[in-house]
Scaffold this motif. Structure first.
Motif, mmCIF file in Angstrom:
data_model
loop_
_atom_site.group_PDB
_atom_site.id
_atom_site.type_symbol
_atom_site.label_atom_id
_atom_site.label_comp_id
_atom_site.label_asym_id
_atom_site.label_seq_id
_atom_site.Cartn_x
_atom_site.Cartn_y
_atom_site.Cartn_z
ATOM 1 N N THR A 306 0.809 -1.208 0.000
ATOM 2 C CA THR A 306 0.000 0.000 0.000
ATOM 3 C C THR A 306 0.847 1.264 0.000
ATOM 4 O O THR A 306 1.845 1.346 0.696
ATOM 5 C CB THR A 306 -0.920 0.016 1.228
ATOM 6 O OG1 THR A 306 -1.707 -1.170 1.233
ATOM 7 C CG2 THR A 306 -1.831 1.229 1.233
ATOM 8 N N GLY A 307 0.406 2.262 -0.778
ATOM 9 C CA GLY A 307 0.993 3.585 -0.693
ATOM 10 C C GLY A 307 1.471 4.159 -2.007
ATOM 11 O O GLY A 307 2.211 3.514 -2.739
ATOM 12 N N GLY A 308 1.016 5.376 -2.329
ATOM 13 C CA GLY A 308 1.550 6.108 -3.465
ATOM 14 C C GLY A 308 0.730 6.003 -4.735
ATOM 15 O O GLY A 308 -0.041 5.065 -4.930
ATOM 16 N N TRP A 309 0.911 6.990 -5.610
ATOM 17 C CA TRP A 309 0.327 7.015 -6.949
ATOM 18 C C TRP A 309 1.493 6.836 -7.920
ATOM 19 O O TRP A 309 2.214 7.786 -8.222
ATOM 20 C CB TRP A 309 -0.372 8.349 -7.195
ATOM 21 C CG TRP A 309 -1.793 8.414 -6.737
ATOM 22 C CD1 TRP A 309 -2.897 8.435 -7.537
ATOM 23 C CD2 TRP A 309 -2.295 8.476 -5.401
ATOM 24 N NE1 TRP A 309 -4.047 8.504 -6.771
ATOM 25 C CE2 TRP A 309 -3.709 8.529 -5.467
ATOM 26 C CE3 TRP A 309 -1.687 8.468 -4.143
ATOM 27 C CZ2 TRP A 309 -4.507 8.592 -4.329
ATOM 28 C CZ3 TRP A 309 -2.479 8.527 -3.018
ATOM 29 C CH2 TRP A 309 -3.871 8.587 -3.118
ATOM 30 N N LEU A 310 1.691 5.610 -8.397
ATOM 31 C CA LEU A 310 2.929 5.277 -9.081
ATOM 32 C C LEU A 310 2.713 4.291 -10.228
ATOM 33 O O LEU A 310 1.757 3.513 -10.208
ATOM 34 C CB LEU A 310 3.911 4.639 -8.079
ATOM 35 C CG LEU A 310 4.426 5.542 -6.969
ATOM 36 C CD1 LEU A 310 4.471 4.792 -5.658
ATOM 37 C CD2 LEU A 310 5.814 6.066 -7.316
ATOM 38 N N PRO A 311 3.629 4.267 -11.197
ATOM 39 C CA PRO A 311 3.533 3.268 -12.263
ATOM 40 C C PRO A 311 4.178 1.936 -11.868
ATOM 41 O O PRO A 311 3.966 0.927 -12.538
ATOM 42 C CB PRO A 311 4.320 3.913 -13.407
ATOM 43 C CG PRO A 311 5.354 4.736 -12.720
ATOM 44 C CD PRO A 311 4.701 5.246 -11.469
ATOM 45 N N PHE A 312 4.985 1.934 -10.820
ATOM 46 C CA PHE A 312 5.674 0.712 -10.402
ATOM 47 C C PHE A 312 4.644 -0.299 -9.912
ATOM 48 O O PHE A 312 3.784 0.027 -9.108
ATOM 49 C CB PHE A 312 6.696 1.027 -9.304
ATOM 50 C CG PHE A 312 7.684 2.091 -9.702
ATOM 51 C CD1 PHE A 312 8.268 2.083 -10.961
ATOM 52 C CD2 PHE A 312 8.038 3.096 -8.820
ATOM 53 C CE1 PHE A 312 9.181 3.055 -11.324
ATOM 54 C CE2 PHE A 312 8.952 4.077 -9.178
ATOM 55 C CZ PHE A 312 9.530 4.061 -10.432
ATOM 56 N N THR A 403 8.805 11.056 -9.453
ATOM 57 C CA THR A 403 9.055 12.284 -10.200
ATOM 58 C C THR A 403 10.286 13.000 -9.646
ATOM 59 O O THR A 403 10.358 13.256 -8.436
ATOM 60 C CB THR A 403 7.839 13.228 -10.143
ATOM 61 O OG1 THR A 403 6.690 12.549 -10.655
ATOM 62 C CG2 THR A 403 8.093 14.473 -10.969
ATOM 63 N N ILE A 404 11.226 13.299 -10.533
ATOM 64 C CA ILE A 404 12.426 14.046 -10.176
ATOM 65 C C ILE A 404 12.236 15.481 -10.671
ATOM 66 O O ILE A 404 11.959 15.711 -11.852
ATOM 67 C CB ILE A 404 13.676 13.427 -10.822
ATOM 68 C CG1 ILE A 404 13.839 11.966 -10.383
ATOM 69 C CG2 ILE A 404 14.934 14.231 -10.467
ATOM 70 C CD1 ILE A 404 14.925 11.214 -11.147
ATOM 71 N N LYS A 489 15.138 7.735 -21.169
ATOM 72 C CA LYS A 489 13.826 7.452 -21.737
ATOM 73 C C LYS A 489 13.916 6.409 -22.852
ATOM 74 O O LYS A 489 13.007 5.599 -23.035
ATOM 75 C CB LYS A 489 13.200 8.740 -22.263
ATOM 76 C CG LYS A 489 12.860 9.733 -21.144
ATOM 77 C CD LYS A 489 12.394 11.067 -21.689
ATOM 78 C CE LYS A 489 10.987 10.974 -22.211
ATOM 79 N NZ LYS A 489 10.453 12.329 -22.543
ATOM 80 N N LYS A 490 15.037 6.434 -23.570
ATOM 81 C CA LYS A 490 15.226 5.444 -24.635
ATOM 82 C C LYS A 490 15.481 4.058 -24.038
ATOM 83 O O LYS A 490 14.987 3.044 -24.538
ATOM 84 C CB LYS A 490 16.397 5.856 -25.524
ATOM 85 C CG LYS A 490 16.628 4.939 -26.709
ATOM 86 C CD LYS A 490 17.760 5.445 -27.584
ATOM 87 C CE LYS A 490 18.001 4.524 -28.787
ATOM 88 N NZ LYS A 490 19.108 5.023 -29.649
ATOM 89 N N ARG A 501 9.800 9.887 -13.797
ATOM 90 C CA ARG A 501 9.524 11.045 -14.643
ATOM 91 C C ARG A 501 10.515 12.155 -14.272
ATOM 92 O O ARG A 501 10.713 12.428 -13.082
ATOM 93 C CB ARG A 501 8.100 11.554 -14.453
ATOM 94 C CG ARG A 501 7.034 10.561 -14.869
ATOM 95 C CD ARG A 501 5.654 11.203 -14.828
ATOM 96 N NE ARG A 501 5.307 11.663 -13.479
ATOM 97 C CZ ARG A 501 4.113 12.177 -13.163
ATOM 98 N NH1 ARG A 501 3.178 12.296 -14.083
ATOM 99 N NH2 ARG A 501 3.857 12.564 -11.931
ATOM 100 N N ILE A 502 11.106 12.761 -15.267
ATOM 101 C CA ILE A 502 12.076 13.827 -15.019
ATOM 102 C C ILE A 502 11.453 15.133 -15.488
ATOM 103 O O ILE A 502 11.364 15.405 -16.682
ATOM 104 C CB ILE A 502 13.408 13.555 -15.756
ATOM 105 C CG1 ILE A 502 13.939 12.176 -15.355
ATOM 106 C CG2 ILE A 502 14.433 14.645 -15.437
ATOM 107 C CD1 ILE A 502 14.985 11.623 -16.294
#
Length: 573
Positions: A306-312, A403-404, A489-490, A501-502
């Motif tokens: 549980t925790g966070g809004w993430l793509p992982f 996000t960085i 990103k590549k 995300r940068i």
């Protein structure tokens, strides 16, 4: 300690099709409950729940938490179609509860105060007496229908995010300490009569006067006034903020007499979520030893998913890629339940995964711990105690979830907080070199080298960002960041592997940067207690100004800050 609780929401995310996932609660609105999709989905959930229950009970957890009461308690106030959906979830949860009980796991259900449907919102219309009546009925309904439920975990200081859709949406219903105290007084007799446990989470995000519950002594005292029940437990995160490093133990553990459990996070939502190792063992060992002198610590609550809004999207205890989160979950339990050292716990874990060189594994984890603390975090910033309105400022400012932030505003804030910028840059690059050693150890031990390579590539961006933040002539650093960002990103396309995300922008600020330190001194404070300026400006007028500003120019706040989770506006309530 007798309660060793772990969250069990992972089985519900097997078929999640969103790129960015809200990991704060089971995605009920995405669960297909129509036939025949329902049978296929819930059979898979039951299969995964059996796997999860077997594995966590084997290592020593004795309780699990699942979401949530609203989806298990039909009521005459609900729309007829909502009650039909609730009855479906009741049937499916019965199967899941049977599985969990077969493995000796006690069951706790979460509850947001309060979850609304459109009709419930019209009926209650902000009336707290009506809200309490509904909550009482929901609790009695759940306890009567599910005698296997051991207790309910209440969340009163956070609610569903802006992205949550579906039949129910929770909102912050209780806004003052008096209202929370009344809730406890009203509900505890029900829990006592059913011989169940009421667990109240003190996690709050700064909204409304109750928003400082997590750290403010007077707010806590008002909430707990007259609360003396064997059926009550206060659940507290280890620090005065979210699950970050560099946080001292919350002093409430040592001052409050009520029974308490410690919330700990194994899947580190601000540290990669298990996409790379983020070992927390030595920090948790330090907390455990300090808590030896605290009274009435009756257990721990470990968040493994549980925790966070993430793509992982790695699922702990359900797939091989969850190894780093499972390691944290295992070591945390060993430290608190069996009182063993980190070294002993890691040796025991190595025997489970057939790692033949625990000493080398420990060296990898030691280096990992150093890299996280020295490069993901900026130590000089993280060690500072800062408060804004009713929240303690997180020790991690330049990275949030995945996000960085590389921009002039972040740079100016960090520069105002750091006295040795060149040393910070040097420390970052020295930490980056340690990942090469980690990678070699992982190769020797047949551990996931790709995970550590992902860490190396991500943390290279962090090292470059630090040069941009702190070096006076950063034009060259900007070019390096742009090049590294393209390469990153590549190498990690979205469809191949979730990545950070940068968010980079090198545009100068529209106002004089010399005002940044002045604004920080005005808005941030270094002590918990509120200042006169907080009562006059920060707590009241600033919230009004924020709402006015957003009303006039909505896009002045970045979309991710407005739309993600509860939105930044929550802390200005």
């Amino acid at each position: 300690m007798e309660l060793f609780l772990i969250d069990a929401i992972g089985p519900f995310f097997q078929s999640h099709d969103k790129q960015r996932i809200n990991w704060s609660k089971i995605p009920f609105h995405q669960l297909r409950i129509e036939q025949p999709e329902r049978r296929k989905l819930f059979d898979q959930i039951a299969h995964d729940m059996e796997t999860f229950a077997r594995r966590v009970s084997t290592v020593g957890y004795n309780s699990i938490s699942l979401d949530d009461v609203a989806h298990l308690a039909p009521d005459t106030w609900y729309e007829p179609e909502i009650n039909k959906i609730i009855h479906i979830f009741r049937e499916e949860y019965r199967t899941l509860f049977t599985i969990l009980q077969a493995y000796g796991l006690e069951i706790y259900i979460t509850m947001d105060v309060l979850s609304f449907t459109p009709q419930i919102k019209r009926i209650i219309a902000g009336n707290r007496k009506k809200g309490l009546r509904l909550i009482r009925r929901q609790i009695e309904s759940v306890f009567s229908h599910f005698p296997e439920i051991k207790g309910i975990i209440f969340r009163i200081g956070e609610c569903d995010g802006k992205d949550v859709k579906g039949d129910f949406k929770s909102e912050l219903f209780l806004r003052s300490s008096r209202q929370v105290n009344r809730l406890l007084r009203e509900l505890l007799p029900i829990f006592e009569s059913y011989k169940r446990t009421l667990i109240l989470r003190n996690w709050t995000i700064g909204a409304y006067p109750v928003g400082d519950f997590i750290w403010h002594r007077r707010t806590t005292a008002r909430i707990l006034e007259g609360i003396d029940s064997p059926n009550f437990i206060l659940s507290m995160k280890y620090g005065e903020s979210d699950f970050f490093r560099y946080l001292p133990l919350n002093k409430h553990f040592f001052k409050l007499k009520v029974k308490k459990i410690v919330e700990l996070q194994a899947r580190r939502e601000y540290e990669g979520c298990g996409e790379y190792p983020s070992f927390i063992g030595w920090d948790y060992q330090n907390y455990a030893r300090q808590l030896d002198s605290a009274a009435n610590i009756v257990g721990i609550s470990v968040w493994c998913q549980t925790g966070g809004w993430l793509p992982f999207r790695r699922r702990t205890y359900l797939e091989a890629s969850g190894i780093w989160n499972e390691l944290n979950s295992y070591v945390t339990l060993k430290i608190f339940r069996e009182r063993v050292s980190v070294e002993q716990a890691v040796h025991a874990y190595c025997s489970l995964i057939d790692c033949t060189d625990p000493k080398a594994f420990l060296e990898l984890l030691r280096l990992d711990d150093e890299v996280i603390k020295e490069l993901l975090y900026i130590k000089e910033v993280a060690e500072q105690k800062l408060f804004f309105r009713r929240v303690r400022i997180p020790p991690l400012l330049s990275v949030y979830w995945n996000t960085i932030f590389i921009n002039e505003s972040t740079r100016c804030v960090l520069l105002s907080l750091v006295k040795s910028p060149e040393e910070s840059v040097k420390t970052g690059y020295e930490a980056l070199k340690k990942i090469d050693t980690m990678k070699q150890i992982a190769m020797d031990l047949n551990l996931p080298v790709d995970d550590i390579q992902f860490m190396a590539d991500t943390f290279e961006i962090l090292a470059l960002a630090r040069s941009y933040y702190f070096l006076p002539d950063n034009d060259k650093e900007q070019q390096k960041i742009k090049k590294a960002k393209r390469s990153y990103k590549k190498r990690y396309p979205k469809e191949y592997r979730p990545r950070y995300r940068i968010r980079s922008s090198y545009k100068p600020l529209v106002f004089n940067i010399r005002f940044i330190p002045v604004l920080i001194r005005l808005s941030f404070r270094r002590k918990r207690g509120y200042r006169i300026v907080d009562y006059l400006f920060t707590l009241h007028l600033l919230g009004t100004l924020y709402r006015l500003l957003v009303y006039i120019k909505p896009d002045i706040i970045p979309k991710f800050a407005r739309k993600q989770a509860m939105g930044i506006g929550a802390i200005f309530r």
